[in-house]
Scaffold this active site. Structure first.
Site, mmCIF file in Angstrom:
data_model
loop_
_atom_site.group_PDB
_atom_site.id
_atom_site.type_symbol
_atom_site.label_atom_id
_atom_site.label_comp_id
_atom_site.label_asym_id
_atom_site.label_seq_id
_atom_site.Cartn_x
_atom_site.Cartn_y
_atom_site.Cartn_z
ATOM 1 N N HIS A 151 48.633 36.219 39.838
ATOM 2 C CA HIS A 151 48.056 34.879 39.854
ATOM 3 C C HIS A 151 47.236 34.689 38.574
ATOM 4 O O HIS A 151 46.703 35.651 38.006
ATOM 5 C CB HIS A 151 47.139 34.701 41.063
ATOM 6 C CG HIS A 151 47.869 34.617 42.366
ATOM 7 N ND1 HIS A 151 47.240 34.228 43.520
ATOM 8 C CD2 HIS A 151 49.158 34.862 42.693
ATOM 9 C CE1 HIS A 151 48.113 34.238 44.519
ATOM 10 N NE2 HIS A 151 49.289 34.628 44.034
ATOM 11 N N GLU B 298 44.281 33.506 37.946
ATOM 12 C CA GLU B 298 42.873 33.929 37.973
ATOM 13 C C GLU B 298 42.749 35.443 37.867
ATOM 14 O O GLU B 298 41.880 35.953 37.151
ATOM 15 C CB GLU B 298 42.191 33.452 39.262
ATOM 16 C CG GLU B 298 42.161 31.960 39.436
ATOM 17 C CD GLU B 298 43.395 31.410 40.148
ATOM 18 O OE1 GLU B 298 43.358 30.241 40.543
ATOM 19 O OE2 GLU B 298 44.404 32.141 40.314
ATOM 20 N N CYS C 184 42.355 32.155 45.428
ATOM 21 C CA CYS C 184 42.702 32.685 46.750
ATOM 22 C C CYS C 184 41.833 33.916 47.025
ATOM 23 O O CYS C 184 41.078 34.368 46.157
ATOM 24 C CB CYS C 184 44.187 33.034 46.803
ATOM 25 S SG CYS C 184 44.639 34.489 45.830
ATOM 26 N N CYS D 106 42.387 36.693 44.398
ATOM 27 C CA CYS D 106 41.794 36.382 43.099
ATOM 28 C C CYS D 106 40.271 36.380 43.163
ATOM 29 O O CYS D 106 39.604 36.822 42.224
ATOM 30 C CB CYS D 106 42.319 35.049 42.591
ATOM 31 S SG CYS D 106 44.076 35.132 42.183
#
Length: 164
Positions: free
Chosen positions: A60, A62, A90, A93
């Protein structure tokens, strides 16, 4: 650190939103993140790279940006840095941001609003767990500002999650 959105915050958030558009144009999920040091310099930038079959579901934006920043900044610098992201981090992250020691997060699209856009798409089984709740369980404080500019951040997602 303040929970108020500044003009600089808006500029960096819009940079993330534009980057999420470019990521989408490249065929990936439309998410992007940057880490900015206390002097206003972008020290890490990443787009989502988790689209199957070639992508890694843990990449992801991040998480990747936080990891890059952790290799480029000292722990003290990380504590004064801000991670900007086109969508709320999320749980995975948020954990990476916490473990990297980044002191502030500013996000555009809320996890709740994202769920409305993605629905039950199998490539984005959205958590109903706000990043603030993840951070609240830790021992260090992480300031959070968001959601901000949600309509702008939603635009790169338009139609993306409904295509086959």
């Amino acid at each position: 650190m303040s929970d108020i959105l500044t003009a600089a915050d808006e500029t960096f958030l819009r940079h993330c939103i534009e980057l999420s558009r470019r990521v989408r144009d490249g065929g990936k999920h439309p998410f992007a993140a940057i880490v900015v040091d206390e002097l206003g310099r972008i020290v890490a930038e990443a787009g989502n790279d988790s689209v199957p079959p070639d992508g890694d579901p843990t990449r992801h934006a991040e998480l990747v940006a936080a990891g890059l920043a952790a290799r480029r900044l000292t722990p003290g610098q990380l504590s004064r840095a801000t991670l900007y992201t086109s969508a709320e981090p999320c749980a995975m992250c948020a954990g990476a941001i916490y473990w990297c020691g980044i002191g502030r997060v500013v996000y555009a699209l809320s996890e709740h609003r994202l769920l409305g856009l993605t629905g039950d798409h199998p490539e984005n089984p959205t958590f109903s767990l706000p990043c603030r709740e993840v951070f609240a369980r830790g021992q260090r404080r992480i300031a959070v500002t968001g959601p901000c500019l949600e309509d702008e951040a939603a635009a790169p997602h338009a139609g993306f999650w409904t295509r086959e």
